[in-house]
Design an enzyme around this catalytic site. Sequence first.
Site, PDB file in Angstrom:
ATOM      1  N   CYS A 111     -24.519 -10.322  -5.208  1.00  0.00           N
ATOM      2  CA  CYS A 111     -25.945 -10.063  -5.264  1.00  0.00           C
ATOM      3  C   CYS A 111     -26.653 -11.015  -4.313  1.00  0.00           C
ATOM      4  O   CYS A 111     -26.078 -11.994  -3.860  1.00  0.00           O
ATOM      5  CB  CYS A 111     -26.471 -10.245  -6.678  1.00  0.00           C
ATOM      6  SG  CYS A 111     -26.369 -11.949  -7.202  1.00  0.00           S
ATOM      7  N   CYS A 128     -26.835 -14.809  -4.785  1.00  0.00           N
ATOM      8  CA  CYS A 128     -25.679 -15.639  -4.473  1.00  0.00           C
ATOM      9  C   CYS A 128     -25.915 -16.478  -3.222  1.00  0.00           C
ATOM     10  O   CYS A 128     -25.424 -17.598  -3.126  1.00  0.00           O
ATOM     11  CB  CYS A 128     -24.438 -14.774  -4.240  1.00  0.00           C
ATOM     12  SG  CYS A 128     -23.989 -13.795  -5.663  1.00  0.00           S
ATOM     13  N   ASP A 151       8.110   5.216  -3.069  1.00  0.00           N
ATOM     14  CA  ASP A 151       8.985   4.184  -3.600  1.00  0.00           C
ATOM     15  C   ASP A 151       8.658   4.094  -5.087  1.00  0.00           C
ATOM     16  O   ASP A 151       7.602   4.533  -5.521  1.00  0.00           O
ATOM     17  CB  ASP A 151       8.673   2.866  -2.882  1.00  0.00           C
ATOM     18  CG  ASP A 151       9.336   1.690  -3.557  1.00  0.00           C
ATOM     19  OD1 ASP A 151      10.537   1.791  -3.836  1.00  0.00           O
ATOM     20  OD2 ASP A 151       8.650   0.688  -3.805  1.00  0.00           O
ATOM     21  N   ASP A 166       5.898  -0.424  -1.171  1.00  0.00           N
ATOM     22  CA  ASP A 166       5.298  -1.763  -1.176  1.00  0.00           C
ATOM     23  C   ASP A 166       6.274  -2.876  -0.854  1.00  0.00           C
ATOM     24  O   ASP A 166       5.883  -3.934  -0.421  1.00  0.00           O
ATOM     25  CB  ASP A 166       4.696  -2.057  -2.547  1.00  0.00           C
ATOM     26  CG  ASP A 166       5.775  -2.307  -3.587  1.00  0.00           C
ATOM     27  OD1 ASP A 166       6.783  -1.569  -3.552  1.00  0.00           O
ATOM     28  OD2 ASP A 166       5.629  -3.216  -4.405  1.00  0.00           O
ATOM     29  N   ASP A 209      11.077  -1.653   1.757  1.00  0.00           N
ATOM     30  CA  ASP A 209      10.482  -0.402   2.229  1.00  0.00           C
ATOM     31  C   ASP A 209       9.962  -0.527   3.655  1.00  0.00           C
ATOM     32  O   ASP A 209       9.648   0.476   4.288  1.00  0.00           O
ATOM     33  CB  ASP A 209       9.316  -0.004   1.330  1.00  0.00           C
ATOM     34  CG  ASP A 209       9.763   0.302  -0.076  1.00  0.00           C
ATOM     35  OD1 ASP A 209      10.793   0.983  -0.210  1.00  0.00           O
ATOM     36  OD2 ASP A 209       9.096  -0.143  -1.024  1.00  0.00           O
TER      37      ASP A 209
END
Lengths: 733, 54
Positions: free
Chosen positions: A30, A33, A438, A622, A626
């Site tokens: 926001c 911040c 996977d 992941d 792979d």
Amino acid sequence: MALNVDLSTYVRYHDDGTAHLELAVDGVDCAACIGDIENALGRLPGLARARLNYTTHRLTVEWSKGAFDPAGVIERLSCIGYRAYPFAIDDSEDIDARQARWLLRCLAVAGFAATNVMLLSISVWAGNASDITPETRDFFHWLSALIVLPAAAFAGQPFFRSAGRALRLRSVNMDVPISLGIVLALTMSVIETVRHAEHAYFDSAVMLMFFLLLGRYCDLAMRRKTRAFASNLAAFRAPVAMRLDVAGNATMVTATALAAGDVILVRPGERAPADGIVILGHSEIDDSLITGETMRRSVDPGGEIHAGSMNFDGALRVRVCAVAGSTLLDGIERLVELAINQKARYQRLADRAARLYAPIVHVTALMTAAGWLLSGASLHDSIVTAIAVLIITCPCALALAIPAVQVVAAGALFRSGVLLNSADAIERLAEVDTIVFDKTGTLTMPEPSIANISMIDPSTRLLAARLALASHHPLARAIAAATPGSTVADGAQETPGQGVRAEINGVEARLGSADFCALADDFGRVRGEDPEVSLMGFRHGEVTAIFEVRQALRADASVVIDAARALGFSIWILSGDRPDAVEHCARVLGVAQWRGAMKPAGKIAFLEELKIAGHKAVMVGDGLNDAPALAAAYASISPITGSQIAQAAADTVFLGDSLAPTFEALTISRRARAIMWQNLWLAGIYNCIAVPLAITGHVTPLIAAAAMSGSSILVTANALRARSLHSLRKASA
Amino acid sequence: MTILVILVPLALALGALGLVAFMWSLRSGQYDDLEGAAVRVLSDDDISGRGSPR
């Protein structure tokens, strides 16, 4: 324990003696911040400047060299509830920022020239129809030349440079006909102005540049936004290591700062930040991120541990080294490299269109000139008509047709949680007809969760969660995560490798292994039914429970697979895990085509088989194992929780716990590609109408301007249709 | 119509002034954080006197 944090690798020193550090800040959501963060840091002594970029959520802090410890910034921010992560801006982001500023400058110049020249041109068009004097017209034409020539020399550079690069490589891209059109239009206009002619095409040339620069800037801006977001995420998730010095004191450093030979501490529940050899300690580790294997293995001093392995039981001291002789990692890197080299470079739709388009247009223009000469027109008139053909076909619509869709589709993907790694991923994803998943970490959640949650009494679960909060053990974390909002039990004590105990309501409660909770018989019974499951016992006086923890399927996995099958995709599951574990998963999801115990090379070979059979497959995976398959597949998607090597090899990365983004990536891409084709057809139809007019010599600058802006707006408006999301909810409804 | 000789260059000069202003704002980094600029205007840390306007 106050921790030392070492940020020295991220601090940059400038010549004026100031030090700069960039931090990616998590939790900025926001406007307030900005004030919170900057005011809180403003009170830190020694800090010269702190400024938060609200667009990129990055904080730049500046101090004079040696006067300040930047670790204080992170500490101060964590006090007020923001997590900050050190951040190194990579070169490509820097280059993109400079490129964007350059394009914006070109765009501004082109816009200035286009508006002012249009003012003059409209006066000339109106005057030609009524009573403009030749002197006034010449004055306006000269003024236009004065504005446009320098503006084109500046704002045309992106096109001229790219065309020059393509020509040097003896190929043709869209910028070649664009540059040619701009240069010819301007040359002809100057000659016509000198000859006191009625028509000049200054406005067309500069308007073309303005539209195209706008498209290019938007494309780059979208790419930068995605990339900034992705590299913030990478900083948030950057592995952190506890480096031990000779005396055994721990310093927190990011894994990239580790050097071979460093000794690091890997505590229970942490993932190893680097490859290395265990020198002290004993533990069970979960290699599922690396091999897909869900069965844990135990390590002892001398054993190898890979970056990304989850440490379960005991604290380990690890000496960092590139695990030499590790056939696994070396083999994977070799396979990734091989796959990238062997992959045919994808030829993008826009380049294919340019390759077809450029010769046709240039031949048409030549034939127009020849035709008019043969039919007895003067050399001047023939050339003017031929150049009018080039200007009217100048591929404004064609050059916008694809980038406009690309921008809109990348935005739609971004909103559904898919980040693009490579620019041509959308086009390749759209052509896919087979999805290869996977299992571990992709179809299943990356972290384990409780499988039998409904069988356990809620009050028992709450007590267990209060104990679990005191532990770092991954299984305990799963129990704690299943019961949000519970508070940690007072006086909870953890016995490493055994469990946690605490006194609750005057009775001792225990959470942990079978022996620790005296539940060996029950454990044996559950194990007998299902040998794969991880178990955690709980005892509170006479109340006992057994938590079955396993890597559960992503909540929407079967919905996604059903929806994908309904769209005609063929589904495969390829896993490095044991065949019986894969079979169980495939049965639950109703997938008939699966293979288990696949080695990385086996996955590549399988993808090769699919390719030979004429299928284009997208690999979704992941793990480290792979990565070669991701690099080899026609297109690839990796979850953000995946290993870094896998993410680097994948075309796209998706966020969140849901599998839906993978499905949306495919549907949005298909839709985007369909719209790209529509746009190419629209541009083609436009040319079919405009070119005959130009060949017969009926095109005036007014018609050229109207036709070009009209067609550009048409394809851009059509591209906006790629915004509407073919979401999973709509598909299943 | 001779008035055009003054008016048109005048109009162009004004346009060029706008272009120069844009280039200056671009160079001074005013487009680096568009969303931040939109909300920073609402903060009143220069009135309350606390904090440090930077």
